[in-house]
Design an enzyme around this catalytic site. Structure first.
Site, PDB file in Angstrom:
ATOM      1  N   VAL A 113       0.846  -1.191   0.000  1.00  9.84           N
ATOM      2  CA  VAL A 113       0.000   0.000   0.000  1.00  9.84           C
ATOM      3  C   VAL A 113       0.885   1.247   0.000  1.00  9.84           C
ATOM      4  O   VAL A 113       0.556   2.257  -0.594  1.00  9.84           O
ATOM      5  CB  VAL A 113      -1.014  -0.017   1.177  1.00  9.84           C
ATOM      6  CG1 VAL A 113      -0.326   0.062   2.519  1.00  9.84           C
ATOM      7  CG2 VAL A 113      -2.012   1.103   1.060  1.00  9.84           C
ATOM      8  N   GLY A 114       2.057   1.142   0.656  1.00 12.16           N
ATOM      9  CA  GLY A 114       2.993   2.261   0.685  1.00 12.16           C
ATOM     10  C   GLY A 114       3.733   2.339  -0.643  1.00 12.16           C
ATOM     11  O   GLY A 114       4.010   1.315  -1.262  1.00 12.16           O
ATOM     12  N   GLY A 192      -6.368   6.958   8.328  1.00 12.13           N
ATOM     13  CA  GLY A 192      -6.926   6.447   7.072  1.00 12.13           C
ATOM     14  C   GLY A 192      -7.568   5.106   7.357  1.00 12.13           C
ATOM     15  O   GLY A 192      -7.984   4.827   8.485  1.00 12.13           O
ATOM     16  N   ARG A 215      -4.711  13.947   6.571  1.00 11.15           N
ATOM     17  CA  ARG A 215      -4.432  14.892   5.490  1.00 11.15           C
ATOM     18  C   ARG A 215      -5.728  15.521   4.988  1.00 11.15           C
ATOM     19  O   ARG A 215      -5.759  16.652   4.566  1.00 11.15           O
ATOM     20  CB  ARG A 215      -3.768  14.168   4.308  1.00 11.15           C
ATOM     21  CG  ARG A 215      -2.272  14.046   4.441  1.00 11.15           C
ATOM     22  CD  ARG A 215      -1.705  13.343   3.252  1.00 11.15           C
ATOM     23  NE  ARG A 215      -2.356  12.042   3.066  1.00 11.15           N
ATOM     24  CZ  ARG A 215      -2.073  11.211   2.076  1.00 11.15           C
ATOM     25  NH1 ARG A 215      -1.179  11.528   1.180  1.00 11.15           N
ATOM     26  NH2 ARG A 215      -2.681  10.044   1.962  1.00 11.15           N
ATOM     27  N   ARG A 307       5.895   3.420   8.451  1.00 11.93           N
ATOM     28  CA  ARG A 307       7.230   3.359   7.857  1.00 11.93           C
ATOM     29  C   ARG A 307       8.252   3.834   8.889  1.00 11.93           C
ATOM     30  O   ARG A 307       8.028   4.832   9.583  1.00 11.93           O
ATOM     31  CB  ARG A 307       7.322   4.249   6.613  1.00 11.93           C
ATOM     32  CG  ARG A 307       6.642   3.683   5.367  1.00 11.93           C
ATOM     33  CD  ARG A 307       7.375   2.442   4.830  1.00 11.93           C
ATOM     34  NE  ARG A 307       6.765   1.927   3.617  1.00 11.93           N
ATOM     35  CZ  ARG A 307       5.836   0.975   3.572  1.00 11.93           C
ATOM     36  NH1 ARG A 307       5.388   0.431   4.686  1.00 11.93           N
ATOM     37  NH2 ARG A 307       5.360   0.569   2.415  1.00 11.93           N
ATOM     38  N   ASP A 331       6.735  -2.060  14.080  1.00 12.62           N
ATOM     39  CA  ASP A 331       6.758  -3.103  13.055  1.00 12.62           C
ATOM     40  C   ASP A 331       7.661  -2.665  11.914  1.00 12.62           C
ATOM     41  O   ASP A 331       7.903  -3.432  10.985  1.00 12.62           O
ATOM     42  CB  ASP A 331       5.336  -3.360  12.522  1.00 12.62           C
ATOM     43  CG  ASP A 331       5.274  -4.577  11.605  1.00 12.62           C
ATOM     44  OD1 ASP A 331       5.943  -5.592  11.932  1.00 12.62           O
ATOM     45  OD2 ASP A 331       4.598  -4.526  10.563  1.00 12.62           O
ATOM     46  N   HIS A 355       8.574  -6.112  10.326  1.00 10.90           N
ATOM     47  CA  HIS A 355       7.676  -5.655   9.244  1.00 10.90           C
ATOM     48  C   HIS A 355       6.706  -6.773   8.819  1.00 10.90           C
ATOM     49  O   HIS A 355       6.741  -7.243   7.673  1.00 10.90           O
ATOM     50  CB  HIS A 355       8.483  -5.144   8.038  1.00 10.90           C
ATOM     51  CG  HIS A 355       7.703  -4.148   7.220  1.00 10.90           C
ATOM     52  ND1 HIS A 355       8.302  -3.097   6.558  1.00 10.90           N
ATOM     53  CD2 HIS A 355       6.378  -4.055   6.950  1.00 10.90           C
ATOM     54  CE1 HIS A 355       7.374  -2.403   5.919  1.00 10.90           C
ATOM     55  NE2 HIS A 355       6.200  -2.961   6.129  1.00 10.90           N
ATOM     56  N   GLY A 357       3.268  -6.506   9.176  1.00 12.46           N
ATOM     57  CA  GLY A 357       1.904  -5.959   9.112  1.00 12.46           C
ATOM     58  C   GLY A 357       0.952  -6.760   8.239  1.00 12.46           C
ATOM     59  O   GLY A 357      -0.132  -7.150   8.660  1.00 12.46           O
ATOM     60  N   SER A 358       1.340  -7.012   6.999  1.00 18.66           N
ATOM     61  CA  SER A 358       0.418  -7.683   6.067  1.00 18.66           C
ATOM     62  C   SER A 358       0.722  -9.174   5.941  1.00 18.66           C
ATOM     63  O   SER A 358       0.188  -9.840   5.047  1.00 18.66           O
ATOM     64  CB  SER A 358       0.509  -7.020   4.697  1.00 18.66           C
ATOM     65  OG  SER A 358       1.822  -7.145   4.181  1.00 18.66           O
TER      66      SER A 358
END
Ligand SMILES: O=CC(=O)O
Length: 388
Positions: A113-114, A192, A215, A307, A331, A355, A357-358
């Site tokens: 996604v990033g 988000g 944002r 991140r 993470d 890392h 997360g997913s």
């Protein structure tokens, strides 16, 4: 997943028609080249293998199969002349790389996604589409964020170390105490999809206030209403379960949930749990630094599942050592992997995951499917399902 399979099937048919040697269908002279910089989860890799078997002088698939990641030179060699690239977040897709790959490049599709590893401005200038994989990883990333919050606030790392190092003494009423969630405030930096999913997961634990930065102008009343409804449902459930005993959510008449947009400063100074779920950009690089980490409560925890470079590691290490904040859960780090001898790695109050997360079977398969869909769509000149 079924709808992804259907979509891939349809796109593969269109691709096959496009690479058929039938001159009525084929209008391109140079071959379509797909470069894939990693091995995909098995279900989606089967599609790549199927496409590989179709190779002819109009269609080529190049894939990086080694466990060891390619260096920049090897990455460029793999992708040279590509029409579409499927990549991951450790591949640096910068301006030099894009121009060296060549003019045929139509799409860069990342299985993430990033997209801070992709120079999107250069892609836009060169007419290259950028595909990303949002949505499908929201739940799994929110789950790991909750694990980090719990790990940090309940001192999981110290506990595990105490067990493995033989420092687990007799049960002690004042040993290794953490904090609970009842009537606490969570601050979400970058509310988000993932931030909302994290907030929703903390409500059943007793959170009573959500502060957030975003944002966009705000999150909209529907999201806020949904969060309120979760709170109301949790309180009702709690009352039902705990009529005669201690209520897990504290005062059962405390049914309200405050949801408020705030400045970063207010969020940092008022939150008991600060969670980072925003994008990495020039404006969020080292957003958590030595001056604003001091705004946080001494009892607060900082969790980053976005991140690594959003947090200044040195400032965090110093804040943990000096007791400026209670604990951290990460993470993501800067760099990744973080060296085993880094001051954060060895810090007992810093709970770090590599890392993940997913990292579930289901999510990674869906991400890979979406990355493949985005890539073939870009090659065929169809609008991408999700672009940066
Ligand atoms: O970090 C994971 C992603 O950006 O998908």
């Amino acid at each position: 997943m079924d709808s992804f399979e259907e979509k891939i099937k349809g796109l593969v048919c269109q691709l096959k028609a496009s690479i058929s040697k039938d001159p009525r269908i084929t209008d391109h002279t140079s071959p379509i080249v797909l470069a894939v910089t990693f091995t995909l989860p098995s279900k989606i890799q089967l599609w790549i293998d199927q496409l590989t078997s179709l190779q002819n002088d109009l269609f080529v698939i190049k894939q990086w199969k080694s466990e060891i990641r390619p260096n920049q030179e090897e990455l460029l060699e793999l992708c040279q002349g590509a029409t579409g690239i499927i990549c991951i977040l450790t591949d640096s897709i910068n301006e030099d790389f894009l121009t060296s790959v060549g003019r045929e490049l139509k799409v860069v599709s990342t299985m993430s996604v990033g997209y801070d590893h992709i120079d999107v401005a250069s892609c836009n200038r060169l007419g290259i589409k950028v595909g990303i994989t949002p949505g499908v990883l929201t739940g799994s990333t929110a789950d790991i964020t909750l694990l980090l919050i719990l790990g940090a606030i309940r001192r999981a790392k110290e506990g595990i170390l105490a067990v493995s190092e033989g420092k687990w003494g007799p049960w002690n009423p004042t040993w290794m105490l953490g904090y609970e969630f009842v009537r606490k405030t969570i601050g979400i930096i970058g509310l988000g999809r993932i931030g909302i999913a994290v907030a929703a997961r903390t409500i059943p634990l007793g959170i009573s206030k959500i502060l957030y930065t975003t944002r966009s102008s705000d999150i909209g009343s529907d999201v806020s209403d949904n969060l309120q409804q979760i709170k109301a449902a949790c309180v009702a459930m709690d009352q039902l379960n705990n009529k005669m005993v201690h209520s897990a959510l504290g005062n059962s008449s405390d049914t309200g949930l405050e949801v408020q947009k705030s400045s970063l400063e207010t969020l940092l100074s008022e939150s008991d749990i600060v969670v980072i779920t925003c994008n990495l950009s020039d404006s969020t690089y080292h957003m958590i630094n030595s001056s604003n980490i001091k705004l946080m409560k001494k009892s607060a925890v900082l969790v980053n599942s976005a991140r690594g470079p959003i947090v200044d590691n040195n400032a965090l290490a110093e804040a943990l050592s000096s007791g400026t904040i209670f604990a951290a859960g990460l993470d993501v780090t800067q760099p990744e992997p973080i060296p085993a001898n880094h001051s954060l790695t060895s810090h007992p109050n810093c709970f770090i995951l590599p890392h993940l997360g997913s990292a579930t079977q289901e999510t990674r398969t869906k991400m890979a499917a979406l990355a493949l869909i985005n890539c073939i769509s870009g090659v065929l000149g169809i609008e991408l399902a999700h672009s940066a």
